[in-house]
Every structure is written in structure tokens, then in C-alpha cells.
Scaffold this active site. Structure first.
Site, PDB file in Angstrom:
ATOM      1  N   HIS A 374      20.046  41.858  55.210  1.00 37.50           N
ATOM      2  CA  HIS A 374      20.463  40.771  56.105  1.00 37.50           C
ATOM      3  C   HIS A 374      19.106  40.057  56.808  1.00 37.50           C
ATOM      4  O   HIS A 374      18.986  39.463  57.976  1.00 37.50           O
ATOM      5  CB  HIS A 374      21.002  41.503  57.373  1.00 37.50           C
ATOM      6  CG  HIS A 374      22.330  42.052  57.057  1.00 37.50           C
ATOM      7  ND1 HIS A 374      23.521  41.467  57.569  1.00 37.50           N
ATOM      8  CD2 HIS A 374      22.740  43.322  56.388  1.00 37.50           C
ATOM      9  CE1 HIS A 374      24.514  41.938  57.096  1.00 37.50           C
ATOM     10  NE2 HIS A 374      23.915  43.349  56.455  1.00 37.50           N
ATOM     11  N   LYS A 565      22.279  34.690  71.746  1.00 41.73           N
ATOM     12  CA  LYS A 565      21.932  35.622  70.520  1.00 41.73           C
ATOM     13  C   LYS A 565      20.500  36.365  70.902  1.00 41.73           C
ATOM     14  O   LYS A 565      20.270  36.240  72.084  1.00 41.73           O
ATOM     15  CB  LYS A 565      21.406  34.627  69.406  1.00 41.73           C
ATOM     16  CG  LYS A 565      20.339  33.504  69.830  1.00 41.73           C
ATOM     17  CD  LYS A 565      20.130  32.507  68.917  1.00 41.73           C
ATOM     18  CE  LYS A 565      21.126  31.228  68.627  1.00 41.73           C
ATOM     19  NZ  LYS A 565      21.832  31.650  67.420  1.00 41.73           N
ATOM     20  N   ARG A 566      20.659  37.253  70.253  1.00 44.22           N
ATOM     21  CA  ARG A 566      19.276  38.359  70.685  1.00 44.22           C
ATOM     22  C   ARG A 566      18.157  37.240  70.768  1.00 44.22           C
ATOM     23  O   ARG A 566      18.043  36.251  70.435  1.00 44.22           O
ATOM     24  CB  ARG A 566      18.758  39.236  69.642  1.00 44.22           C
ATOM     25  CG  ARG A 566      19.793  40.514  69.460  1.00 44.22           C
ATOM     26  CD  ARG A 566      19.927  40.970  70.962  1.00 44.22           C
ATOM     27  NE  ARG A 566      18.838  42.019  70.895  1.00 44.22           N
ATOM     28  CZ  ARG A 566      18.647  43.197  70.704  1.00 44.22           C
ATOM     29  NH1 ARG A 566      19.602  44.086  70.345  1.00 44.22           N
ATOM     30  NH2 ARG A 566      17.588  44.085  71.027  1.00 44.22           N
ATOM     31  N   LYS A 571      14.184  32.844  66.373  1.00 47.80           N
ATOM     32  CA  LYS A 571      15.291  32.022  67.062  1.00 47.80           C
ATOM     33  C   LYS A 571      15.110  30.823  67.890  1.00 47.80           C
ATOM     34  O   LYS A 571      15.738  29.902  68.205  1.00 47.80           O
ATOM     35  CB  LYS A 571      16.390  33.000  67.510  1.00 47.80           C
ATOM     36  CG  LYS A 571      16.958  33.948  66.659  1.00 47.80           C
ATOM     37  CD  LYS A 571      17.735  35.050  67.620  1.00 47.80           C
ATOM     38  CE  LYS A 571      18.190  36.131  66.713  1.00 47.80           C
ATOM     39  NZ  LYS A 571      19.549  35.708  65.553  1.00 47.80           N
ATOM     40  N   THR A 675      26.288  34.100  62.732  1.00 48.73           N
ATOM     41  CA  THR A 675      27.524  34.273  62.839  1.00 48.73           C
ATOM     42  C   THR A 675      28.076  33.884  64.170  1.00 48.73           C
ATOM     43  O   THR A 675      29.205  33.318  64.195  1.00 48.73           O
ATOM     44  CB  THR A 675      28.102  35.707  62.663  1.00 48.73           C
ATOM     45  OG1 THR A 675      27.262  36.430  63.499  1.00 48.73           O
ATOM     46  CG2 THR A 675      28.005  36.264  61.329  1.00 48.73           C
ATOM     47  N   LYS A 679      31.398  31.065  65.031  1.00 51.30           N
ATOM     48  CA  LYS A 679      32.329  31.316  66.020  1.00 51.30           C
ATOM     49  C   LYS A 679      32.479  30.087  66.906  1.00 51.30           C
ATOM     50  O   LYS A 679      33.582  29.592  67.305  1.00 51.30           O
ATOM     51  CB  LYS A 679      31.826  32.437  66.965  1.00 51.30           C
ATOM     52  CG  LYS A 679      32.024  33.669  66.062  1.00 51.30           C
ATOM     53  CD  LYS A 679      31.304  35.110  67.102  1.00 51.30           C
ATOM     54  CE  LYS A 679      31.109  36.141  66.002  1.00 51.30           C
ATOM     55  NZ  LYS A 679      29.999  37.143  66.632  1.00 51.30           N
TER      56      LYS A 679
HETATM   57  C1  Z2T Z   1      20.696  41.939  62.538  1.00 48.81           C
HETATM   58  O1  Z2T Z   1      21.832  41.879  63.656  1.00 48.81           O
HETATM   59  C2  Z2T Z   1      20.255  41.182  61.457  1.00 48.81           C
HETATM   60  C3  Z2T Z   1      19.514  41.076  60.786  1.00 48.81           C
HETATM   61  C4  Z2T Z   1      18.989  42.274  60.583  1.00 48.81           C
HETATM   62  O2  Z2T Z   1      17.969  42.598  59.601  1.00 48.81           O
HETATM   63  C5  Z2T Z   1      19.235  43.467  61.527  1.00 48.81           C
HETATM   64  C6  Z2T Z   1      20.043  43.118  62.612  1.00 48.81           C
HETATM   65 CL1  Z2T Z   1      20.306  44.254  63.789  1.00 48.81          CL
HETATM   66  C7  Z2T Z   1      17.382  43.907  59.352  1.00 48.81           C
HETATM   67  C8  Z2T Z   1      21.302  39.906  61.649  1.00 48.81           C
HETATM   68  C9  Z2T Z   1      20.710  38.641  61.123  1.00 48.81           C
HETATM   69  O3  Z2T Z   1      19.486  38.311  61.836  1.00 48.81           O
HETATM   70  C10 Z2T Z   1      21.613  37.320  61.168  1.00 48.81           C
HETATM   71  O4  Z2T Z   1      21.117  36.110  60.650  1.00 48.81           O
HETATM   72  C11 Z2T Z   1      23.073  37.746  60.512  1.00 48.81           C
HETATM   73  O5  Z2T Z   1      23.942  36.728  60.778  1.00 48.81           O
HETATM   74  C12 Z2T Z   1      23.480  39.207  60.717  1.00 48.81           C
HETATM   75  O6  Z2T Z   1      22.520  40.012  60.809  1.00 48.81           O
HETATM   76  C13 Z2T Z   1      24.785  39.553  59.976  1.00 48.81           C
HETATM   77  O7  Z2T Z   1      24.388  39.375  58.529  1.00 48.81           O
END
Ligand code: Z2T
Length: 830
Positions: A374, A565-566, A571, A675, A679
Site C-alpha cells: 500500500h 485525509k491523514r 499529501k 480512496t 468517494k
Molecule cells: C495506509 O492507510 C495506507 C498505506 C500504508 O502503507 C499504511 C496505511 Cl495505514 C503502509 C494507504 C495509502 O496511503 C493510500 O494511498 C491507499 O489508498 C490506502 O492505503 C489503501 O490502499
């Protein structure tokens, strides 16, 4: 602890209880029963929380028959199970989803009315289970929803954190974390199964011994153990009677563990030991993409995967099952590297406990796992120092060493003894400390490795794991993420859902590509008018919510510009903030007539990892700028910033459908997918975004005319990086950027206090790791296009409708179909 003691044969034992009658009367009766007999209060003396709990349990009753039937049908059929292994499930509220899935919304509303209660007020009582950080956890929740809706056999395995993602509050604009006690007021959605607890071992050492058959074997002699108690949650499919299972594990002290110490007379120590064991599932680690190598986190990871595998073999498979055939019955999907310790665990079970030959065990193990990555950030790739791993799981470390030896022998053989390559590919890193690279272990073991959007999967092959994709080109694949339209369209946006159904009929909610049929309506002025009315209604709903939730009063009639978003530097919330400052300056200058500008409200929502300094400084800065702009009469009615605290799934469900503009402005090549972007598009917001993650695919689908693209492409970023990026040069050469930064640095945007901006400004000028400055001019220019387009109401609405019509691809049903076809080789029933 034992499994079923006998096979029930009596007819009644095989028949699930009949649920309450599916009418208002039946619902009322069940509700009052729950209130009186489970909650133990009369309606007249009940609190809102009593009523919510009784309502939730009532709805749960209607799902149980489906759950029992689904389980029986799957056991009888001997279906292959998808074992989704995820340390996080960011579920969001359960009641709304359960009501929708069961088709009980109207009945529940009427029933509550008959009791003199308001179903919406009761729904708002629920504290969402926030058992995840962000995208990764929410994705897992969307995936299990889709699998249930598609009638695929899936068990979602995870951790029942006693405290989920912290609750964010602001004190003087700074983030303060408050524990999320989501269980405190009762947890009506879970079923504890203490009699199905399994023992999980830790620590100790390994021994060689000679078995009865004369073979040399290894055994693990652990030093301590804990009990893993499963709690199951219901995952209802959308109106299909299917109810799948989420199995979340909770740690409990082993009795024997306490007693030993107790018998030695050390009562206090015995109690401490209990606390120690139960700490394992106490709290979710709040780092989203920069894991800290903490021992407790590794304990969590092993704890839940070991429990899941043991439980699957013992309780889900038939008793006499031949484990050589395990891959016929299970596909474990590794949701990032968090559950990757499952690989040596399965090897250990097969070799040490079931007498498999090593190669035979490896052959089975390889077929049981697939791995999803991810991230692209190097710091997010988990490594576990071998001293830690060896202390906690000595046998697993040995197994990884042996797997690595075998693997590197193959590499040397295939690549002519290329030692440099072997070192790059090794599962063991030597510097700065000797550690296990979990992504390498996962990639070697997995049948398939996937990224989460086209661009991400490409970069994964080319940049993150190039040696592996050279060795096994067919192992790598892409599955673009998706979101569940049940929660993020139907529940979040009932107004638009109704309008869509009126236009194109039923069926789109489980076949989202059918939204295409909306395209002609983009040219229908009456439809556009109604579409705008829905958006206006959603904005009003958001205004009400923020007023009551946060004491924030959103102005009316503004372009609603949302970045949620976080909080992470990649970002680039700071880029958005620079734009806001620039807009503020423009309004204060005589350059433009304020009346000619687009009134805009910018909404931020973001949690920062508690130890992430720059992220927290950015939050404080956004809040300081927001307060300054809010207090400035001169820009009232033209520009506002709102930063409601504690952005979560619940808030997203009201915020996203109200948005006009979706901010997706990460540095190209850093956001794996995103994601939230999906949405927003599905709810009729237009995106301003970089060529990154799933933005790329959103733009391709909705069309360039309906997407505001800006910024460097990934190859351009790489080029600039290689040549040496100097943010100071960009600052010096862009007058508008320089002006915004100077304004911030002077304190004029932070109530006259320059210290508030210092950390962020200094970082941008001195390092700017994610090149916010380099994309600033392009971003401002794209925002000017946004304003021009927004001024043309009909053109904007047309684009918004086309965004909805062309985003059906981003249903998580489609993602699941892709996994089923290309990774799991399982077919869906619907
Ligand atoms: C996370 O939410 C995502 C990636 C991570 O990498 C860890 C966490 Cl907790 C270890 C996110 C991505 O940043 C985002 O781009 C992606 O859409 C999402 O995972 C689901 O794949």
C-alpha cells in the site's frame, strides 16, 4: 478449550431460530424486549444510550438467521475461504449499514416513532469502531462489505483493539489526543466466544531433537503465552441474506501464567503479568505510514495471525483435513506487511507440528498467501530488528533465515552469482541494524503481489521491488482500489441516491458501472437543477452538523473546497494552506474586486500521528490561519476556513456529499492510490489533483474537461530529485509564492504571531521533501480555472454529474471481482 463435543442431529439443532417478524409490530416487540430484558430498563426510564443499544440489538436479531444460514451453506459446500488478514478495519458506524443491508430502514423508523423515539437521533448515538488509521483500514472494511454483497466466502481476521484511533481534540489550535473508548457504553455488534479462545506463545528458545522416526526436528520452547479470545462481528451483504464474519482477536491473560506467580506468593506480580498480556490488544498504533519498530506492535501482529491460522485449521476446516490440500480451502490475503509473520508461522505449524518436509511445507505455504503493498514511501516499509524478532519469536527467525538462504541460493543460481543483487534482494538487511525486510519476505512467499492503483503498481515493479519483478514478472499485478457504494453513496447521500434511482432505475448500487446511464442527464437542465438542489441540501446538512458538533458556522452559498485525509507531508496540506494564504492576500490587496472573486470555504480534516512533529505543527498552523481569517471582517463572506476536529468515517459521510471540490494534491509518485478521491467523485465533487495514485484513473475516466490536473508528473519529480531540488530557488523565482510565504512568516496570517508558522515555513524553505513549492504556481493556476468554471453554474453541474456517471469503476465490488479473477481464482456467486 474444546470444539463442538458432538454433532447435533436433532432437527431443531439444525434450524436457525426464526427472527422477529419483519413488520413494525414485530420490530417494536423485539425492541421493547431488548430494552426490558437485556438493557434492564423500562422505556419510560431509558436513556438515549439504552435506546440505541436496544435498537442495535433488535436490528442484529434480523441478521442472525442470515449469518447462521450463510455459515452452514459455506461449510456444506466446502468453499474456498478468503482469509483477509488485516491489522486494521476502519468500520464506521454499524447501525446505518445493518439497517440498509437488511432493508429495515422504514420499519425501524416507524417502529421508533410508535415508541415516541426518533431513529435518526438514536443512530447518531453510535460511536464508530475506529479500528484503523485511514485508507488501509477503510479499504479492508469496504472489501469485506463487497465480498458479502457478492456472496463470497470470506473471514476478515483482525484485532479487537480496546482503544481505536485516538479522538482528536484541539487545544489552542494544537492537536491533543484523547483515548477512544468505543466500548465504554456497550458494544451491541459483537459476539464474544471465550470458549473458542486459542493459546498464543511467545519468547523462549528452540531445541533440536530426534523424533520417534529418527528424523531431526526442531521444537519451540516458549517462555510465555496469552489467550486469544475471538469476537465475531456481522458483515451483512446488501439485501441478499448473506452475512459473513469478521473475527477480531482480543488478548486475555492465561490462567496458568497468573497461577504460577501467584503460587510463588507474588500476587502483585501476578496481576502485573495479567496487565502485560492484555496490553497486546489495548490500543491501535496511530502511525499511518511510518511504523515505529515497537515490540508491542510485533506482538500484536503475531498474536492475531497466529490466532487466525490456528482457528481456521482447528475450527473452520473439518477435523480430519489433510493440510497438504490447504490451498484448496484458503487464500490468505496479506493487507500490507503487518500480517506477514503469518508466513513463517504457517511453515512452523506444517514442519514442526505436522511433520511436513521443509520443501513440501514451503510448497503449500507459498500457495496460501498473496500480498498487497500500500505504499511507496521507503520509511513505511516495515523491518523488524532480528534481536527483537529473535527474542519474541525465536523459531520464526530461524525459519526466515532458512527461507532466505534457499531464496538467495536461487538468486545466485539464476543471476550468475550476482552477489550485489543477492544482497539487495535479501530478506535480511544488515544496516543500520540487522533486520528482516517484511516486504521481501512477503514478495518471495506470495503467489501474487499487487499494488493498489495502476501508477502505484507500475512504480512498485520499477522502483520498490525491481529485482523481484525481474525475477518473477508474472507475480506482479495491479488491482485498483475501490469504495463501497452502499456506505459512501447510498447511506452518505440519500438525496442523490434517490435522484439517481429515479433517473436510471434500481440496480446500480450493486452494479455501479450502470451509473453510466446518467450521462445523458448531464445535458438535461431540469435534472441539473435537481442535482444542484441535492448538493445544496447536503451542504445544509453539513452546516447543521458542524454547528452542533463543533460550533462552526459555515457561510452559505460558497464553493465548498474539501481536503480530508491523514496529515502527512507527502499529501501536502501545506500546499493547500499556502493557497489559502494567497487567496487571503488577494482579497486584502486592491488587485481584485472582492465581489468578483468566488466565495470559498475550505474545510480541512486530518489527524496527525502523535509523534509526527511536522504534521502537528501543520495542524496548529492551519488552525491559526483559520482563526485569523475568521476574525477578519474584511474577508467575511468571501473566504472561510473550517477545521473540524476528529475527522472520521462518520464525519466523512456528511462532509463528502456536500463538497464541490476534492483536494487530491500529493506529490506525484507518493500516494499509492487514495480512496477519498473516489468517494468525492462518486458524490459529484470535481477533483483538483496531481497525476498520482488513483487520480490518474479518475481523470482518464471522467475526462480532462471534468478534472483539474496540475503539477509535476512522477518522472519529472524523479528528474528534479536527481538533479538536486532547491526550494529556495523556487521561492525566489515565483512572486506569488514568495509573497505568500513572506506573509505567513511575518505572522500576518497567524494573528500577528510569527512563531506559529516558523517550523512549517523553515521546513518548506530549507528542505521541502515533497516539493510543495515546486508545484505552487501550477496549483494556483489550476485553482483559477476552478473559479472560472464554478462561475458557470450549468457547466460545473454538468461536470459534477459526469463525475458521478463515470466513476462506477471505483466500486469495491469491481476491486473484489479483480482479486477473485486474477489473484484468488475464486468465482463470485453474484
Ligand atoms: C495506509 O492507510 C495506507 C498505506 C500504508 O502503507 C499504511 C496505511 Cl495505514 C503502509 C494507504 C495509502 O496511503 C493510500 O494511498 C491507499 O489508498 C490506502 O492505503 C489503501 O490502499
Amino acid at each position: 478449550v474444546t470444539g463442538p463435543q458432538f454433532e447435533p442431529t436433532h432437527e431443531r439443532a439444525l434450524t436457525p431460530a426464526v427472527g422477529p417478524a419483519r413488520d413494525v409490530d414485530g420490530f417494536v416487540r423485539q425492541f421493547l424486549r431488548e430494552l426490558n430484558y437485556t438493557q434492564g430498563v423500562p422505556l419510560s426510564r431509558s436513556t438515549l444510550n439504552d435506546q440505541y443499544l436496544a435498537l442495535a440489538r433488535t436490528v442484529r436479531h434480523y441478521l442472525m438467521q442470515g449469518w447462521i444460514r450463510t455459515g452452514k451453506r459455506r461449510r456444506d459446500a466446502g468453499d474456498k475461504v478468503i482469509g483477509y488478514l488485516s491489522a486494521e478495519y476502519l468500520l464506521g458506524r454499524q447501525l446505518d449499514n445493518a439497517l440498509l443491508a437488511a432493508g429495515l430502514e422504514d420499519i425501524a423508523r416507524e417502529a421508533m416513532k410508535e415508541c415516541g423515539l426518533d431513529v435518526d437521533l438514536l443512530r447518531s448515538q453510535e460511536i464508530e469502531p475506529g479500528l484503523g488509521n485511514g485508507g488501509l483500514g477503510r479499504l479492508a472494511a469496504c472489501f469485506v462489505d463487497s465480498l458479502a454483497t457478492m456472496d463470497v466466502s470470506c473471514i476478515g481476521y483482525g484485532i479487537r483493539y480496546e482503544y481505536g484511533i485516538f479522538k482528536q481534540t484541539f487545544e489552542d489550535g494544537r492537536q491533543v489526543e484523547v483515548p477512544d473508548s468505543w466500548l465504554a457504553l456497550g458494544s451491541p455488534w459483537e459476539f464474544p466466544q471465550p470458549d473458542r479462545a486459542v493459546q498464543i506463545d511467545f519468547g523462549g528458545h528452540t531445541e533440536r531433537y530426534t523424533g520417534d522416526d529418527g528424523r531431526e526436528r526442531t521444537r519451540w520452547v516458549p517462555a510465555w503465552d496469552v489467550q486469544a479470545v475471538p469476537y465475531h462481528l456481522l458483515v451483512p451483504g446488501y439485501r441478499n441474506g448473506v452475512v459473513n464474519t469478521l473475527r477480531l482477536w482480543s488478548a486475555k491473560a492465561t490462567n496458568a501464567f497468573d497461577l504460577q506467580l501467584f503460587n510463588q506468593g507474588d500476587y502483585a506480580e501476578a496481576v502485573r503479568a495479567q496487565t502485560f498480556a492484555e496490553n497486546i490488544t489495548k490500543v491501535l498504533y496511530p502511525e499511518d505510514s511510518t511504523p515505529q519498530g515497537r515490540e508491542l506492535r510485533l506482538q500484536q501482529q503475531y498474536f492475531f495471525v497466529a490466532a487466525s491460522i490456528k482457528d481456521f485449521i482447528r475450527h473452520t476446516l473439518p477435523a480430519d483435513f489433510d493440510l497438504h490440500r490447504l490451498p484448496e480451502r484458503i487464500a490468505f490475503q496479506l493487507n500490507d506487511t503487518h500480517p506477514v509473520i503469518a508466513i513463517p508461522e504457517l511453515m512452523r505449524i506444517l514442519v514442526d507440528e505436522h511433520d511436513f518436509e521443509w520443501d513440501e511445507a514451503w510448497d503449500v505455504t507459498k500457495q496460501c498467501f498473496d500480498y498487497t503493498c500500500h505504499t511507496l514511501l521507503p520509511e513505511a516499509l516495515e523491518v523488524w530488528p532480528v534481536d527483537l524478532l529473535g527474542r519474541l519469536l525465536p523459531r520464526h527467525l530461524e525459519i526466515v533465515y532458512r527461507l532466505n538462504e534457499d531464496f538467495l541460493a536461487r538468486v545466485r543460481e539464476q543471476f550468475d552469482g550476482d552477489e550485489v543483487r543477492a544482497r539487495r534482494m535479501s530478506m535480511v538487511q544488515e544496516n543500520p541494524v540487522r533486520a528482516i525486510r517484511m516486504a521481501h519476505l512477503a514478495t518471495v512467499a506470495a503467489t501474487k503481489v499487487n499494488g493498489v492503483a495502476e501508477l502505484h503498481s507500475q512504480l512498485l515493479r520499477d522502483k520498490v521491488l525491481p529485482d523481484f519483478s525481474e525475477m518473477w514478472p508474472d507475480k506482479f499485478t495491479n488491482v485498483t482500489n475501490g469504495v463501497t457504494p452502499r456506505r459512501f453513496v447510498r447511506i452518505a447521500n440519500p438525496g442523490m441516491s434517490e435522484l439517481v434511482t429515479e433517473a436510471i432505475g434500481e440496480g446500480w448500487l450493486t452494479d455501479l458501472e450502470r451509473l453510466r446511464e446518467l450521462e445523458p442527464f448531464a445535458d438535461d437542465a431540469a435534472f441539473r437543477e435537481r442535482f444542484r438542489a441535492v448538493k445544496a441540501g447536503n451542504k445544509e446538512r453539513l452546516r447543521q452538523l458542524l454547528h452542533h458538533r463543533d460550533g462552526i458556522d459555515l457561510p452559505e452559498g460558497h464553493l465548498l473546497d474539501v481536503m480530508v485525509k491523514r496529515l502527512h507531508e507527502y499529501k501536502r496540506q501545506s500546499l493547500k494552506l499556502l493557497h489559502v494564504v494567497s487567496l487571503y492576500q488577494r482579497l486584502l490587496s486592491d488587485e481584485v474586486d472582492p465581489e468578483s472573486t468566488t466565495p470559498r470555504t475550505v474545510v480541512f480534516g486530518a489527524k496527525a500521528a502523535p509523534g509526527y512533529f511536522m504534521a502537528k505543527e501543520t495542524i496548529a498552523l492551519i488552525n491559526a490561519v483559520a482563526a485569523t481569517i475568521d476574525a477578519d471582517e474584511r474577508v467575511a463572506g468571501r473566504l472561510a476556513i473550517a477545521f473540524p476536529a476528529n475527522y472520521n468515517v462518520t464525519l466523512a459521510e456528511t462532509l463528502i456529499p456536500a463538497a464541490d471540490l476534492s483536494e487530491q494534491i500529493s506529490l506525484a509518485g507518493k500516494e499509492a492510490s487514495g480512496t477519498g478521491n473516489m468517494k468525492f467523485a462518486l458524490n459529484g465533487a470535481l477533483t483538483i489533483g496531481t497525476d498520482d495514485g488513483a487520480n490518474v484513473e479518475i481523470r482518464q475516466l471522467v475526462g480532462d474537461d471534468n478534472f483539474f490536473l496540475f503539477g509535476m508528473t512522477e518522472p519529472r519529480v524523479a528528474e528534479l530529485q536527481a538533479k538536486g531540488y532547491v526550494p529556495g530557488d523556487v521561492y525566489a523565482s515565483s512572486p506569488r509564492l514568495k509573497s505568500a510565504i513572506d506573509f505567513l512568516a511575518s505572522g500576518e496570517a497567524t494573528g500577528g504571531d510569527p512563531s506559529r508558522a516558523a517550523a512549517v515555513v523553515d521546513d518548506l524553505l530549507s528542505s521541502d521533501r515533497f516539493m510543495a513549492l515546486a508545484d505552487f504556481d501550477a496549483y494556483v493556476e489550476a485553482q483559477e480555472k476552478v473559479e472560472a468554471t464554478y462561475a458557470d453554474t450549468e457547466a460545473w453541474t454538468r461536470s459534477a454529474i459526469l463525475n458521478v456517471a463515470r466513476s462506477g469503476f471505483f466500486s469495491s465490488d469491481r476491486s473484489m471481482r479483480d482479486y477473485l479473477d486474477r489473484i484468488w481464482n475464486v468465482s463470485a456467486r453474484s
